[in-house]
Structures are given as C-alpha cells and as structure tokens.
Design an enzyme around this catalytic site. Structure first.
Site, short mmCIF file in Angstrom:
data_model
loop_
_atom_site.label_atom_id
_atom_site.label_comp_id
_atom_site.label_asym_id
_atom_site.label_seq_id
_atom_site.Cartn_x
_atom_site.Cartn_y
_atom_site.Cartn_z
N HIS A 106 0.80 -1.23 0.00
CA HIS A 106 0.00 0.00 0.00
C HIS A 106 0.83 1.29 0.00
O HIS A 106 0.54 2.24 0.72
CB HIS A 106 -0.95 0.01 1.20
CG HIS A 106 -2.05 -1.02 1.12
ND1 HIS A 106 -2.58 -1.47 -0.07
CD2 HIS A 106 -2.73 -1.70 2.10
CE1 HIS A 106 -3.54 -2.36 0.18
NE2 HIS A 106 -3.63 -2.53 1.47
N HIS A 176 -9.51 2.21 0.32
CA HIS A 176 -9.53 1.13 1.31
C HIS A 176 -10.68 1.30 2.31
O HIS A 176 -10.50 1.12 3.52
CB HIS A 176 -8.18 1.08 2.02
CG HIS A 176 -7.76 -0.27 2.47
ND1 HIS A 176 -8.52 -1.04 3.32
CD2 HIS A 176 -6.67 -1.02 2.17
CE1 HIS A 176 -7.89 -2.18 3.54
NE2 HIS A 176 -6.77 -2.20 2.85
N GLU A 310 -11.76 -3.30 -2.75
CA GLU A 310 -10.66 -2.46 -3.25
C GLU A 310 -10.46 -2.71 -4.74
O GLU A 310 -9.75 -3.63 -5.14
CB GLU A 310 -9.37 -2.79 -2.50
CG GLU A 310 -9.47 -2.63 -1.00
CD GLU A 310 -8.33 -3.37 -0.29
OE1 GLU A 310 -7.16 -3.01 -0.50
OE2 GLU A 310 -8.61 -4.31 0.48
C1 GLA Z 1 -5.16 -5.11 2.10
C2 GLA Z 1 -4.28 -6.26 2.18
C3 GLA Z 1 -4.46 -6.91 3.49
C4 GLA Z 1 -4.19 -5.94 4.62
C5 GLA Z 1 -5.05 -4.75 4.48
C6 GLA Z 1 -4.72 -3.70 5.49
O1 GLA Z 1 -6.46 -5.43 1.92
O2 GLA Z 1 -4.45 -7.18 1.13
O3 GLA Z 1 -3.62 -8.01 3.59
O4 GLA Z 1 -2.88 -5.51 4.55
O5 GLA Z 1 -4.94 -4.23 3.20
O6 GLA Z 1 -4.73 -4.15 6.78
#
Ligand code: GLA
Length: 346
Positions: A106, A176, A310
């Site tokens: 991210h 997110h 997402e």
């Molecule tokens: C995304 C990732 C997860 C986790 C979340 C944040 O969805 O795929 O594994 O890292 O973000 O907690």
C-alpha cells in the site's frame, strides 16, 4: 449537492486536517478527510428511510495516525503488495520501502494515505491534488495526481483518479473503505450477501502475495458468481483462505471499461451497494487483520466487522507478465474510476 468544511484536527506534526461533508438533495451524505482523501462516513438511507453510516472510521486524527488498517484511505503509489519491495523497470532495479513481512504494501511506510492533500471544492465535486516526488518510498518519477469525489442524488459515490508522470513508473490506486451495510460498529459483516462478477481469482502465498497462478472460482470458496453470505465458506478447509486468514484476494473481474463488478447487501437494513469500476481487479478483504480497536462514536471494531471492496490492478503485477500491466509510461495519462451506488431493497 452541497459541500461544507470544518476543521477535524491536527496531525502529530501540526498539519491541519479538514473534514468535508458532501450532502445530496435527499439529505444523505459522505464525510471525507483531506488526510489521505479518507472516506470517514457514508450515511445512506435504509429500507425505512433512516440514515445509516456504512463506513468504518475514527473520531480523531491521532487514531488515524496511530492505527493500522488504512480505514477509508486512498492508497498509492501502488496498492497492495510488491514482492520483496523490488522491481526492475527499463533495466533499472528500484528498491521500495518494505512494510509487510518481506514485501511492500500500500505505498510503503508513508503512503498517500498519510498525506494531507491540497483540496478545492466545486459545486458538484471535491478535488484533491498531490505531487508525489521522484524517489518517494523508492518509486521513480514525479507523479502529479488528482482524486475527485462526488456524491449524487441517486446516492452514487464516484471516485475518479487521474495521474501523469515525468518518467516511466508503476501505479495502482485504490480506496480502502471498510463497509458494513448493517451499520458501522454494529458487529460482524459476515452475514452480508456478496456477489462478485468474477470467474477467477489470483492465488496467494502465505504472505498474501500472488504466486502468479489464476485459479477458476468454480468449486472453491471463492465462487461468488451468485450471491452468498461472506461467512458461508470463510472457514472452509482451503489453503488460499488460510493464507489470508479469510478472504484477502484479488478477483479477476469480467469485462472491461466502466461496468458493475460486485453487489453487497444487508438483509437487516435493506441497503445494497453496487460497485462499478474501470479497473481489472478487486481485492475482496474481509478485514481479517482488523484487530480490536475503538471506532467512531464509541463503537468497538473487531476482525471481520467490515469488508473492503478495493478496485485495483492485480497485486504485484510488476512481477507477473500474465497480469494486466501496472506500468505508467512517461507523459501517459492514467485514469480510473470507481462508483459505489447505494440503493435499498424493500
Ligand atoms: C489489504 C491487504 C491486506 C491488509 C489490508 C490492510 O487489503 O491485502 O492483507 O494488509 O490491506 O490491513
């Protein structure tokens, strides 16, 4: 649609954070922070016409800064994981911040979720802009970004992402938001019904990094082609589910261009959220790593109290030639759009 702004608080290093409320003609509204272009609240009518907040968040900037999980945030320069935080582009190896086991996640240690964005308000939209400098978190090129949010009278929340870079780079943007259509803070989201227009998903290793294999959903717990509750198969004896501690996988969406890709609904409130996007994939994440914490208005959040939808390019695309490319060429215009439309069933 009207937009009003208030101060929300200050970051630990003294930056002022504002909260913008976009209200539509029916009184439904979306609250957004300039900190990370974060969706803070989404208040939409239930089957009885009462407003329900369906988006998890915090009451203070300090909680956004202290907690993990990226609640409601815009994510970049590259959403999800890049294996070992390294990639090669035009013969040059780039090293990114590693912040999730052995991998980059991210956008790194200081992703776009913690930027306080420059904001301008137009009558029908909220516009955020930011220039991500060459070398930020290890990424090449000065990247100019604009993120536009609007919320119309049909309760459709549209997120538009545009970017351009002065050299070749990689990009993958998402939002997110943690949705719970029973109401944020009301407990588990595993009883929500989910349908995803995807015939396949990308297999993950034990660190949630794609192996490169694309697996048909047929006969697996990942088959959401017809609606089923999120919880129905979540504890199935399946290595992919074990690797993610639940769903935390990229689904390969049917079709291309702006199209409906998934439908989430609550029998309790009657609220339905239809997601449309221009993106090729969607990370269905059942908030498995949302450790117990305090949320908005004194609520307590737990693991699986929400679901993230997402929309994205596939994780780690830079290492898999069989995935759609996440490379943005110098001076090429990047554009992606995602719309979450909230309706009710009677
Ligand atoms: C995304 C990732 C997860 C986790 C979340 C944040 O969805 O795929 O594994 O890292 O973000 O907690």
């Amino acid at each position: 649609m009207s937009i009003r702004v208030k101060e929300f608080g200050k970051t630990a290093d003294g930056r002022t954070v504002s909260i913008y409320r976009i209200t539509n003609a029916n009184g439904a509204y979306v609250d957004v922070l300039d900190y990370g272009c974060t969706l803070h609240s989404i208040c939409v009518p239930d089957k009885d016409g009462n407003l329900v907040d369906v988006c998890l968040g915090y009451d203070t900037v300090a909680e956004y800064e202290a907690n993990d999980g990226y609640l409601g945030a815009f994510i970049g320069r590259h959403a999800n994981r890049i294996g070992k935080g390294k990639f090669t582009l035009n013969g040059i190896e780039y090293t990114l911040a590693v912040n999730n086991g052995p991998n980059h996640l991210h956008g790194g240690k200081k992703g776009y979720d913690s930027v306080v964005w420059a904001t301008s308000v137009a009558s029908d939209r909220l516009l955020f802009s930011y220039t991500s400098p060459d070398g930020e978190e290890g990424y090449p090129g000065n990247l100019s970004l604009s993120v536009i949010y609007s919320f119309d009278d049909d309760n459709a929340l549209t997120l538009c992402y545009d970017a351009i870079c002065d050299s070749d780079t990689v990009v993958n943007f998402t939002n997110h938001c943690y949705f719970n259509l029973n109401g944020a803070g009301s407990g588990t989201a595993t009883d929500l019904l989910l349908q995803v227009h995807a015939d396949a998903f990308t297999e993950n290793d034990a660190d949630c990094l794609p192996t490169g294999n694309i697996i048909p959903v047929e006969g697996t717990p990942f088959d959401f082609r017809t609606p089923k509750t999120i919880g129905r198969d979540i504890e199935a004896d399946d290595q992919n589910l074990k690797n993610g501690s639940g769903y935390d996988h990229n689904f390969v969406l049917r079709g291309e261009g702006m199209r409906d890709v998934c439908v989430l609904s609550s029998e309790k409130t009657g609220i339905v959220c239809t997601t449309a996007t221009t993106q090729p994939g969607i990370q269905i994440y059942t908030a498995n790593f949302l450790t117990e914490r305090k949320g908005k208005g004194g609520a307590t959040y737990h693991s699986r109290d929400a679901i993230c939808l997402e929309t994205q390019h596939f994780p780690d695309a830079v290492h898999h030639d069989n995935f759609p490319s996440a490379i943005l060429k110098k001076d090429e215009e990047y554009h992606q759009e995602t719309r979450y439309t909230f309706t009710v069933t009677k």
